[in-house]
Write an enzyme that holds these catalytic residues in place. Sequence first.
Site, PDB file in Angstrom:
ATOM      1  N   LYS A  84       0.771  -1.278   0.051  1.00 31.10           N
ATOM      2  CA  LYS A  84       0.102  -0.023  -0.092  1.00 31.10           C
ATOM      3  C   LYS A  84       0.852   1.393  -0.107  1.00 31.10           C
ATOM      4  CE  LYS A  84      -0.707   0.026   5.106  1.00 31.10           C
ATOM      5  NZ  LYS A  84      -1.406  -0.805   6.052  1.00 31.10           N
ATOM      6  N   ARG A  93      -7.664  -0.864  16.472  1.00 29.59           N
ATOM      7  CA  ARG A  93      -7.901  -0.404  15.251  1.00 29.59           C
ATOM      8  C   ARG A  93      -8.861  -1.509  14.824  1.00 29.59           C
ATOM      9  NH1 ARG A  93      -3.937   0.466  10.212  1.00 29.59           N
ATOM     10  NH2 ARG A  93      -4.530  -1.794   9.713  1.00 29.59           N
TER      11      ARG A  93
HETATM   12  C1  LIG Z   1      -0.323  -1.634   6.730  1.00 31.40           C
HETATM   13  C2  LIG Z   1      -0.837  -2.794   7.209  1.00 31.40           C
HETATM   14  C3  LIG Z   1       0.347  -3.846   7.279  1.00 31.40           C
HETATM   15  C4  LIG Z   1       1.683  -3.275   7.102  1.00 31.40           C
HETATM   16  O1  LIG Z   1       2.141  -2.689   8.037  1.00 31.40           O
HETATM   17  P1  LIG Z   1       3.802  -2.144   8.236  1.00 31.40           P
HETATM   18  O2  LIG Z   1       4.041  -1.881   9.369  1.00 31.40           O
HETATM   19  O3  LIG Z   1       4.078  -1.907   7.064  1.00 31.40           O
HETATM   20  O4  LIG Z   1       4.692  -3.664   8.064  1.00 31.40           O
HETATM   21  C5  LIG Z   1      -0.059  -5.124   8.007  1.00 31.40           C
HETATM   22  N1  LIG Z   1      -1.397  -5.313   8.240  1.00 31.40           N
HETATM   23  C6  LIG Z   1      -2.217  -4.272   8.012  1.00 31.40           C
HETATM   24  C7  LIG Z   1      -3.531  -4.710   8.420  1.00 31.40           C
HETATM   25  C8  LIG Z   1      -1.985  -3.092   7.552  1.00 31.40           C
HETATM   26  O5  LIG Z   1      -3.240  -2.352   7.425  1.00 31.40           O
END
Ligand SMILES: *Cc1c(COP(=O)(O)O)cnc(C)c1O
Length: 360
Positions: free
Chosen positions: A38, A132
């Site tokens: 992302k 979250r």
């Molecule tokens: C963005 C996201 C990740 C990745 O997080 P990082 O800290 O970049 O490794 C993993 N799981 C979810 C649900 C996310 O939204």
Amino acid sequence: MNAFMPRIEITLSQIEHNARTLSELYGQQGISLMGVSKAVLGEPLIAEAMIRGGVKFIADSRLENIQRMRNARISAQFVLLRTAPSQAESVIESVDISLNTELDTLEKLNYYAACRNKIHQIILMVEMGDLREGIMPDDIFLFIKQVLDLPQLKIIGLGCNLACYGGIKPDEQKMRQLSALTDAVEKRFQISLPLISGGNSANYEWYKSTKNVGRINNLRLGESILLGCETVQGQAIPKLHTNAFKLIAEVIESKVKPSLPFGEIGRDAFGNIPVFRSTYPKGDRDRHRRAIVALGKQDTLISGLSPNQDLKILGSSSDHLLLDCKNSYLKVGVGVNFNLDYGSLLTAMTSPFIKKQFIQ
Ligand SMILES: *Cc1c(COP(=O)(O)O)cnc(C)c1O
């Protein structure tokens, strides 16, 4: 001819190396990886580098990014990290596995999966304290009972996400709790949950210190692969590249000027009343060499940039970044190099003004 500025230079071989090193490290204890795309808008060349490095899945929070990678014929299992009911039909079309926490959404997914005669795989996210996404652990049994009535959906696992909103660490206790919940759900419903996704780039310390990963057999990594660091302490992970992304922007003014604004203080471009304190000892240097770089708040999160040479970022407006040149002289027209943190990377990749340049 100067190369276009501002630009991000992206070294694909370093991203591949990071993905491979992490795949090997986590693979030692049976943990597979989802490469999270992302922050780079699902850039297909970056997804390919992650796949060459050994990630089994590509995960993204935006459906549009997954569609972009699919259109580019990236072949991987695609995971949607954030599922919205209004997108249910497209999710069934483009996504192999989605992360979910709401029955209303699952009912919609079930409906569209039935229309297309598909079985859609889901991972249910459990709330473990970060506040979250997640189903409260006390509610998970009733929730699963209801999901099992949706014939087009297959629950392939549980997951949790920590250190994102509440800053709660994924520690031994949290991971044990997720493992225990997995065992309890399997026992109660006589189902098997093959994919237990214990977290993100914040799970590194837990992994390095735990003697037993329990049921955790998957992590979703964005920042670790892209920027080479874990996210609890913000430390670089040994043997990883931390500069696969470099932002280069152009100097458009370079002059000796007073180190503090002069005149009556009102508001700045963003409506704030600025307060300035000289960083120079009183009377020492009231004039210094300053440069303006053609980059601003509209392009990226300035607070996450760090110059590669001994320069100090004084501040920014929407289109101008101000530098204290210290002992350097920056000629108008030269490029200044910056390292980016995750927030700056995410925003810079999203800016239409910044060119993305790939280095093989
Ligand atoms: C963005 C996201 C990740 C990745 O997080 P990082 O800290 O970049 O490794 C993993 N799981 C979810 C649900 C996310 O939204």
